[in-house]
Write a protein that holds these residues in place. Structure first.
Motif, mmCIF file in Angstrom:
data_model
loop_
_atom_site.group_PDB
_atom_site.id
_atom_site.type_symbol
_atom_site.label_atom_id
_atom_site.label_comp_id
_atom_site.label_asym_id
_atom_site.label_seq_id
_atom_site.Cartn_x
_atom_site.Cartn_y
_atom_site.Cartn_z
ATOM 1 N N UNK A 93 0.877 -1.172 0.000
ATOM 2 C CA UNK A 93 0.000 0.000 0.000
ATOM 3 C C UNK A 93 0.906 1.211 0.000
ATOM 4 N N UNK A 94 0.861 1.985 -1.068
ATOM 5 C CA UNK A 94 1.802 3.079 -1.247
ATOM 6 C C UNK A 94 1.123 4.426 -1.009
ATOM 7 N N UNK A 95 1.688 5.208 -0.110
ATOM 8 C CA UNK A 95 1.212 6.580 0.078
ATOM 9 C C UNK A 95 1.758 7.374 -1.103
ATOM 10 N N UNK A 96 1.085 7.233 -2.227
ATOM 11 C CA UNK A 96 1.660 7.630 -3.509
ATOM 12 C C UNK A 96 1.731 9.124 -3.712
ATOM 13 N N UNK A 97 0.679 9.836 -3.335
ATOM 14 C CA UNK A 97 0.589 11.270 -3.625
ATOM 15 C C UNK A 97 -0.010 11.990 -2.420
ATOM 16 N N UNK A 98 0.072 13.309 -2.438
ATOM 17 C CA UNK A 98 -0.505 14.097 -1.338
ATOM 18 C C UNK A 98 -1.934 14.529 -1.635
ATOM 19 N N UNK A 99 -2.400 14.201 -2.868
ATOM 20 C CA UNK A 99 -3.788 14.453 -3.252
ATOM 21 C C UNK A 99 -4.300 13.224 -4.009
ATOM 22 N N UNK A 100 -5.603 13.134 -4.281
ATOM 23 C CA UNK A 100 -6.163 11.940 -4.926
ATOM 24 C C UNK A 100 -5.495 11.566 -6.253
ATOM 25 N N UNK A 101 -5.484 10.250 -6.531
ATOM 26 C CA UNK A 101 -4.972 9.745 -7.797
ATOM 27 C C UNK A 101 -6.033 9.884 -8.877
ATOM 28 N N UNK A 102 -5.596 10.050 -10.109
ATOM 29 C CA UNK A 102 -6.516 10.143 -11.240
ATOM 30 C C UNK A 102 -6.493 8.886 -12.111
ATOM 31 N N UNK A 103 -5.281 8.362 -12.373
ATOM 32 C CA UNK A 103 -5.149 7.195 -13.245
ATOM 33 C C UNK A 103 -3.906 6.393 -12.896
ATOM 34 N N UNK A 117 -1.940 12.309 -10.588
ATOM 35 C CA UNK A 117 -2.603 12.807 -9.389
ATOM 36 C C UNK A 117 -3.044 14.262 -9.510
ATOM 37 N N UNK A 118 -3.953 14.620 -8.615
ATOM 38 C CA UNK A 118 -4.359 16.019 -8.467
ATOM 39 C C UNK A 118 -3.233 16.875 -7.903
ATOM 40 N N UNK A 123 4.088 9.803 -11.029
ATOM 41 C CA UNK A 123 5.191 9.066 -10.409
ATOM 42 C C UNK A 123 5.384 7.716 -11.104
ATOM 43 N N UNK A 124 6.651 7.309 -11.191
ATOM 44 C CA UNK A 124 7.017 6.013 -11.755
ATOM 45 C C UNK A 124 7.403 5.100 -10.602
ATOM 46 N N UNK A 125 6.853 3.879 -10.621
ATOM 47 C CA UNK A 125 7.068 2.939 -9.521
ATOM 48 C C UNK A 125 7.611 1.615 -10.041
ATOM 49 N N UNK A 126 8.444 0.974 -9.234
ATOM 50 C CA UNK A 126 8.893 -0.389 -9.518
ATOM 51 C C UNK A 126 7.865 -1.355 -8.951
ATOM 52 N N UNK A 127 7.305 -2.198 -9.799
ATOM 53 C CA UNK A 127 6.212 -3.080 -9.363
ATOM 54 C C UNK A 127 6.683 -4.114 -8.357
ATOM 55 N N UNK A 128 7.864 -4.665 -8.552
ATOM 56 C CA UNK A 128 8.348 -5.754 -7.696
ATOM 57 C C UNK A 128 8.626 -5.301 -6.268
ATOM 58 N N UNK A 143 -2.669 16.267 -13.099
ATOM 59 C CA UNK A 143 -2.190 15.337 -14.125
ATOM 60 C C UNK A 143 -3.263 14.261 -14.280
ATOM 61 N N UNK A 144 -3.977 14.318 -15.399
ATOM 62 C CA UNK A 144 -5.166 13.484 -15.553
ATOM 63 C C UNK A 144 -4.938 12.276 -16.458
ATOM 64 N N UNK A 145 -4.309 12.480 -17.607
ATOM 65 C CA UNK A 145 -4.104 11.398 -18.577
ATOM 66 C C UNK A 145 -2.635 10.992 -18.576
ATOM 67 N N UNK A 146 -2.373 9.684 -18.508
ATOM 68 C CA UNK A 146 -0.999 9.187 -18.465
ATOM 69 C C UNK A 146 -0.877 7.942 -19.331
#
Length: 429
Positions: A93-103, A117-118, A123-128, A143-146
Motif C-alpha cells: 500500500x503506497x502513500x503515492x501522492x498528497x492528493x487523490x490519484x486520477x489514473x 494525481x491532483x 510518479x514512476x514505480x517499480x512493481x516488484x 495530471x489526468x491522462x498518463x
C-alpha cells in the motif's frame, strides 16, 4: 521471378494475448514481421484444419514449416486451457501522492507502473519492490491522462488540466518536450504503435498530434462539443492501432506542418444513435468493431468499416461510465453508475453475465489478458474480481478509504494496481 523467393522466413514468435504467431522474415535485405491472428482459437480447435487454412492464406508457411506451426498452436491451446484460480493479496500500500490519484497504467512487461494525481505530478514505480523511481514534476494543474509508449516503455506522456502535455524519459525522469497549444484541459492521450507520435484530446474540442522527436505539432483534429468524448477517443484509438489517424479533419486555422500525415487525415464516419453524451469508446483488436458507452444508459456496437450500428446493449438503469473489449474482441464489458457491470458476447450480443454486488457506481472496468476475469473499480472504495462466465464475485479487494478511480491488470494478469481518492495506490499480487 517468384514473389515467394523474395521473402525468407527467419523465425516464429509466439503471442499469447491475444493468441497469434508472429512471422519474422527477410525481404529485400530488410527484416520485417507480420502476424497470424488466431482470435477464435480455443483448446477444442482442430489443429489440422487450422493449419490448412493458414497455409492457404500465408505463403511463408511451407510444408517444411507445418510441424513447427502445429507445435506453436498446441502451446497456445495449452495456455488458453489453463485454469486461473488465483487469489490476490495486498502486496504493497503506497502513500503515492498528497492528493487523490486520477489514473494508473502499467508498462508492457508490468515491471513498472505510473500514477497521475491532483497534486500535479506523475510518479514512476517499480512493481516488484513498490519503490518510487521518479517523480515527474512540472505541470501546474491536475495530471489526468498518463501513458507509457508501449511496447517500448521508455517514454511516458502526461496530459494535464494546465492545457499541456509533457513527454518524459522513463530512465531519467527528465522532460523531453512540453507540448503547448490546447486552450482547455487535456483529458486523454495515446501513442501510435511506432512511438513516433502522441495524440492529445482536450476539452477545447480538439485532438492534436505531436512529433515525439521534434516536439512540434503535426496536426489538429477538430471535433464538435457534443461528441467530444467520442470523437477524441476514436481519434486516439486509431492512433494507437494505425500508423496514421483516419477520423477527423485538420483545422483550417491550424494547417498540418507534415503534408504526408495531412494526406491521411480524413473523416471516415460519424456514429449517430446515442441520445446522451459518450463516456467511453474502444476498438477491438483488429479494429473491425467499435463500442461506445453513453449517459443514455446503453452501449452500442458499431462496424468500423461502414459506421453501421450492429447492436444496442441495453439493461443498465443508469449511465454507462466505461466499456471495454477483451483482448480477442470476443467479449464486451460495461460498467455503470447503477453499481453493476455486464459481460456481453461480441458475436451474438447476448448478455453472458451480470456483475452485481458493488454498493456504488463503477467507474472503470477491464478484462485480464486471458479474458477469464473482469476487474471493476468503484465509488464504494473496493475493486472486485469477477468470473466472466458465471458473473460470480471471486474476490473483493478492500482497504482503500475512499473511491477507487482507476485499476489495471498487468499483461500476465498476475498483478493488479488500484488508485484511489484516498491518495494511495495498492499493488495486489
Amino acid at each position: 521471378f517468384c514473389w515467394r523467393s523474395e521473402m525468407k522466413l527467419k523465425r516464429f514468435l509466439l503471442r499469447y494475448y491475444p493468441p497469434g504467431i508472429i512471422l519474422e522474415y527477410e525481404k529485400g535485405g530488410a527484416l520485417k514481421t507480420k502476424s497470424i491472428d488466431l482470435l477464435d482459437l480455443s483448446p477444442e480447435t482442430d489443429t489440422e484444419e487450422l493449419i490448412s487454412a493458414i497455409r492457404k492464406s500465408e505463403p511463408l508457411i511451407t510444408a517444411s514449416r507445418v510441424d513447427q506451426v502445429k507445435l506453436l498452436i498446441v502451446r497456445l491451446q495449452e495456455k488458453l486451457g489453463q485454469q486461473d484460480n488465483r487469489r490476490f493479496c495486498l502486496f504493497k500500500a503506497l502513500q503515492a501522492h498528497i492528493l487523490p490519484l486520477t489514473n494508473v497504467a502499467f508498462n508492457k512487461s508490468g515491471s513498472s507502473f505510473i500514477t497521475g494525481s491532483y497534486d500535479r505530478t506523475c510518479k514512476i514505480w517499480d512493481t516488484a519492490s513498490g519503490e518510487e523511481l521518479h517523480t515527474l514534476e512540472g505541470h501546474r494543474n491536475v495530471v489526468y491522462a498518463i501513458a507509457f509508449n508501449n511496447p517500448y516503455g521508455d517514454k511516458i506522456a502526461t496530459g494535464s488540466f494546465d492545457k499541456t502535455c509533457r513527454l518524459w524519459s522513463v530512465e531519467t525522469g527528465k522532460c523531453f518536450h512540453t507540448f503547448r497549444g490546447h486552450t482547455a484541459e487535456i483529458v486523454c492521450l495515446a501513442f501510435n504503435p511506432q512511438s513516433t507520435l502522441v495524440a492529445t484530446g482536450s476539452m477545447d474540442t480538439t485532438a492534436k498530434l505531436w512529433d515525439i522527436q521534434t516536439g512540434e505539432e503535426v496536426s489538429t483534429l477538430t471535433v464538435s462539443q457534443l461528441s467530444l468524448s467520442l470523437s477524441v477517443s476514436l481519434s486516439l484509438s486509431l492512433i494507437s492501432h494505425l500508423s496514421f489517424p483516419l477520423i477527423s479533419t485538420c483545422s483550417h486555422n491550424h494547417p498540418c506542418p507534415h503534408p504526408f500525415v495531412n494526406d491521411f487525415i480524413q473523416r471516415v464516419h460519424t456514429l449517430i444513435g446515442h441520445r446522451g453524451e459518450i463516456s467511453s469508446v474502444q476498438f477491438n483488436w483488429d479494429c473491425s468493431l467499435i463500442i461506445t458507452g453513453s449517459m443514455d444508459k446503453s452501449c452500442r456496437v458499431w462496424e468500423a468499416a461502414s459506421g453501421k450500428c450492429m447492436a444496442t446493449l441495453a439493461g443498465h438503469e443508469d449511465e454507462v461510465l466505461d466499456v471495454c473489449f477483451d483482448y480477442t474482441g470476443q467479449l464486451i464489458a460495461t460498467a455503470s453508475a447503477d453499481g453493476t457491470a455486464r459481460v456481453y458476447s461480441a458475436v451474438s450480443y447476448q448478455c453472458i453475465s451480470r456483475l452485481e454486488s458493488h454498493e456504488g457506481e463503477i467507474s472503470k472496468i477491464c478484462f485480464n489478458a486471458q479474458g477469464s476475469r473482469v476487474l471493476t473499480a468503484s465509488a464504494d472504495k473496493t475493486a472486485r474480481l469477477w468470473d466472466v462466465q458465471s458473473g460470480v464475485c471471486l474476490q473483493v479487494l478492500e482497504g482503500h478509504t475512499d473511491e477507487i478511480f482507476s485499476s489495471a491488470f498487468n499483461y500476465e494478469g498476475d498483478t493488479i494496481i488500484t488508485g484511489s481518492k484516498d491518495n494511495t495506490c495498492r499493488i495486489w499480487r
